[in-house]
Each structure stands twice: as C-alpha cells, then as structure tokens.
Design a protein around this motif. Sequence first.
Motif, PDB file in Angstrom:
ATOM      1  N   GLU A 173      24.085 -24.055  81.875  1.00  0.00           N
ATOM      2  CA  GLU A 173      25.045 -24.228  80.785  1.00  0.00           C
ATOM      3  C   GLU A 173      26.210 -25.095  81.247  1.00  0.00           C
ATOM      4  O   GLU A 173      26.954 -24.717  82.150  1.00  0.00           O
ATOM      5  N   ASN A 174      26.370 -26.248  80.656  1.00  0.00           N
ATOM      6  CA  ASN A 174      27.479 -27.139  80.979  1.00  0.00           C
ATOM      7  C   ASN A 174      27.807 -27.996  79.771  1.00  0.00           C
ATOM      8  O   ASN A 174      27.099 -27.968  78.761  1.00  0.00           O
ATOM      9  N   ASP A 175      28.880 -28.749  79.883  1.00  0.00           N
ATOM     10  CA  ASP A 175      29.325 -29.533  78.728  1.00  0.00           C
ATOM     11  C   ASP A 175      29.773 -30.912  79.194  1.00  0.00           C
ATOM     12  O   ASP A 175      30.367 -31.056  80.265  1.00  0.00           O
ATOM     13  N   ILE A 176      29.480 -31.918  78.380  1.00  0.00           N
ATOM     14  CA  ILE A 176      29.869 -33.283  78.703  1.00  0.00           C
ATOM     15  C   ILE A 176      30.363 -33.988  77.451  1.00  0.00           C
ATOM     16  O   ILE A 176      29.849 -33.770  76.352  1.00  0.00           O
ATOM     17  N   SER A 177      31.405 -34.760  77.607  1.00  0.00           N
ATOM     18  CA  SER A 177      31.850 -35.646  76.538  1.00  0.00           C
ATOM     19  C   SER A 177      32.323 -36.941  77.181  1.00  0.00           C
ATOM     20  O   SER A 177      32.525 -37.008  78.390  1.00  0.00           O
ATOM     21  N   TYR A 178      32.492 -37.963  76.391  1.00  0.00           N
ATOM     22  CA  TYR A 178      32.847 -39.273  76.925  1.00  0.00           C
ATOM     23  C   TYR A 178      33.588 -40.075  75.861  1.00  0.00           C
ATOM     24  O   TYR A 178      33.517 -39.798  74.667  1.00  0.00           O
ATOM     25  N   GLU A 200      36.612 -49.543  80.079  1.00  0.00           N
ATOM     26  CA  GLU A 200      37.514 -48.385  80.040  1.00  0.00           C
ATOM     27  C   GLU A 200      36.793 -47.078  79.691  1.00  0.00           C
ATOM     28  O   GLU A 200      37.202 -46.346  78.786  1.00  0.00           O
ATOM     29  N   PRO A 201      35.732 -46.725  80.411  1.00  0.00           N
ATOM     30  CA  PRO A 201      35.057 -45.462  80.114  1.00  0.00           C
ATOM     31  C   PRO A 201      35.777 -44.256  80.723  1.00  0.00           C
ATOM     32  O   PRO A 201      36.260 -44.313  81.851  1.00  0.00           O
ATOM     33  N   ASP A 202      35.834 -43.176  79.960  1.00  0.00           N
ATOM     34  CA  ASP A 202      36.324 -41.882  80.439  1.00  0.00           C
ATOM     35  C   ASP A 202      35.207 -40.862  80.249  1.00  0.00           C
ATOM     36  O   ASP A 202      34.586 -40.808  79.181  1.00  0.00           O
ATOM     37  N   PHE A 203      34.968 -40.051  81.271  1.00  0.00           N
ATOM     38  CA  PHE A 203      33.942 -39.023  81.200  1.00  0.00           C
ATOM     39  C   PHE A 203      34.555 -37.668  81.533  1.00  0.00           C
ATOM     40  O   PHE A 203      35.391 -37.550  82.429  1.00  0.00           O
ATOM     41  N   PHE A 204      34.114 -36.637  80.815  1.00  0.00           N
ATOM     42  CA  PHE A 204      34.655 -35.285  80.958  1.00  0.00           C
ATOM     43  C   PHE A 204      33.481 -34.320  81.121  1.00  0.00           C
ATOM     44  O   PHE A 204      32.680 -34.152  80.204  1.00  0.00           O
ATOM     45  N   PHE A 205      33.400 -33.698  82.298  1.00  0.00           N
ATOM     46  CA  PHE A 205      32.274 -32.821  82.607  1.00  0.00           C
ATOM     47  C   PHE A 205      32.783 -31.458  83.056  1.00  0.00           C
ATOM     48  O   PHE A 205      33.705 -31.362  83.863  1.00  0.00           O
ATOM     49  N   SER A 206      32.187 -30.406  82.532  1.00  0.00           N
ATOM     50  CA  SER A 206      32.537 -29.052  82.962  1.00  0.00           C
ATOM     51  C   SER A 206      31.262 -28.223  83.073  1.00  0.00           C
ATOM     52  O   SER A 206      30.313 -28.414  82.301  1.00  0.00           O
ATOM     53  N   THR A 207      31.248 -27.308  84.032  1.00  0.00           N
ATOM     54  CA  THR A 207      30.070 -26.479  84.249  1.00  0.00           C
ATOM     55  C   THR A 207      30.483 -25.180  84.921  1.00  0.00           C
ATOM     56  O   THR A 207      31.564 -25.072  85.505  1.00  0.00           O
ATOM     57  N   SER A 208      29.630 -24.193  84.857  1.00  0.00           N
ATOM     58  CA  SER A 208      29.832 -22.941  85.580  1.00  0.00           C
ATOM     59  C   SER A 208      28.856 -22.906  86.763  1.00  0.00           C
ATOM     60  O   SER A 208      27.914 -23.700  86.836  1.00  0.00           O
ATOM     61  N   TYR A 209      29.103 -22.001  87.705  1.00  0.00           N
ATOM     62  CA  TYR A 209      28.251 -21.922  88.884  1.00  0.00           C
ATOM     63  C   TYR A 209      28.093 -20.467  89.325  1.00  0.00           C
ATOM     64  O   TYR A 209      28.831 -19.575  88.901  1.00  0.00           O
ATOM     65  N   LYS A 210      27.122 -20.245  90.200  1.00  0.00           N
ATOM     66  CA  LYS A 210      26.926 -18.938  90.819  1.00  0.00           C
ATOM     67  C   LYS A 210      26.666 -19.143  92.300  1.00  0.00           C
ATOM     68  O   LYS A 210      26.416 -20.263  92.757  1.00  0.00           O
ATOM     69  N   LEU A 211      26.761 -18.075  93.078  1.00  0.00           N
ATOM     70  CA  LEU A 211      26.507 -18.136  94.509  1.00  0.00           C
ATOM     71  C   LEU A 211      25.124 -17.564  94.806  1.00  0.00           C
ATOM     72  O   LEU A 211      24.751 -16.514  94.281  1.00  0.00           O
ATOM     73  N   ILE A 212      24.371 -18.271  95.637  1.00  0.00           N
ATOM     74  CA  ILE A 212      23.048 -17.802  96.040  1.00  0.00           C
ATOM     75  C   ILE A 212      23.002 -17.717  97.564  1.00  0.00           C
ATOM     76  O   ILE A 212      23.636 -18.511  98.258  1.00  0.00           O
TER      77      ILE A 212
END
Length: 246
Positions: free
Chosen positions: A174-179, A149-161
Amino acid sequence: MWTALIVFFVFGLTSKIVSASEPKNLPSYLTACKKDAPDFDACCLSSARAGLPSIINGDKEYNIPNFKPLKVEKVDIKTGTLNLLIEDINLWGLDEADIKDFKVDLKNNKVKIDFHCPMIKILGKYQMDGKLNLLALKGNGDVNLTLEEPDFFFSTSYKLIKKGDYDYVQLEDENDISYDIQHLYLNFGNLFNGNELGKTTNEFLNKEWKSIIEDLNPTIKTTIKTIAVSIINGFITKIPYQNLFL
C-alpha cells in the motif's frame, strides 16, 4: 504513459535481496540520524540532500549506476493499443535533482519523499506502432522526451522482517504517488517515414500532452510506484534497520 516512461528511466534501478550474512552499514555519504532527536525530520532531509550527489555518481556496492547520464539498454512499453520500444537510452538532468522533503515516521512506520528536477531529457532510438487516443502512431528513429519542472510525491508504509540476527525494512504494497509537471516535449524523428504526417503528429502530441497523460493516469501511477519502491529497496534490503538510525 510518457511520464511513466520518463520516471522509469529516472529510477530504472534493480535491487537485489540481501542475505542475512551480508549486512551493511550506511554508506559514508549518508548520515544516520538519532531517532529521538527533536530535529529528526530535518536531519533526514539534510542527510538525503547531502548524499544525493554521491548517489548520482553511482555506487556499485549498493547497485546504483552513474546517473550522468543514466544509460539504459532498452524499455519496452505495451499499452494494449500501442507498442513502443526505446533503446540505447541516455537520460540527462538528474545531477540537478533536489529532494524537497524526506520524512520517516518511526511511530507509524511511514516514509514520505518529495523531489524535483528542473528538467529531465531522454534521448534514444525508438520503434513504435499502434494507436493512442485513436491517433495512429508508426515510425522508428531518434526520440527526444523532455520533462520540464517535474515534481514527484511518494509515500509508503513499511514493516520490519527478521533475517538472521538482523531486522530489515520491507515496504508494504500500500503506497501512494502523485506528480506535477509544467510541460512535456516530445519528438519522434522519422515518424511515418519522416513525411508531413509525421511532423503534424508530433505537433499534435506536443499540443495535447496534458490530455494524453490524463487518459493514461492509472498506468502512470502504477509504474511510478513500482520504480520508487525499487530505488528505496536498493538501500533498505542491504542495510539492517538498526544501522539506518542512531
């Protein structure tokens, strides 16, 4: 480390940087959503969920392998006190994965993905030598790592090139992860040549799995971040930004 290892197998994809002469459209199993639609978030989640079975089956055009099971040649883990090599790996359970949330914040250039698997099972051959939390570990043989029963939570920002005539998404550092997981089962066959100490050590690892993960939390997060970015890049480095949305 154990969770990091499992996540590495789950998202063990390598992405190739696309050249400006190779722009691609979204694959047929993913639906482009209208950026200004009131149901944009719901559309993104629906598209991701609908496309997941095709992703699990693999797509050579986007460098995505078959995940039933996912086969990995080897993973070599070094923590400073412990060396662990696992080879001939088969990972089972990804065909039951469910994307719980998928949001793209176009105004603030942010992406958020939450997903769940009922179970992830890793089978392979291992070689291990060293210490973890002052506990000596040495052996080689069959290994079974099962995450329940794993849950993963990922968030990040992005830019356009800009690449040629097209804009492409590039994820920021810069991003964030929790589980969160319900239980981790570990079994290293032939630990200490299969003697009674090996049995006792396996029992200890299973009893103390929470404290082991807690002690190695910084390493776990760093590994998950790297792999999460890897799988997202499998698409965004091949598909121009203007082809991702309507």
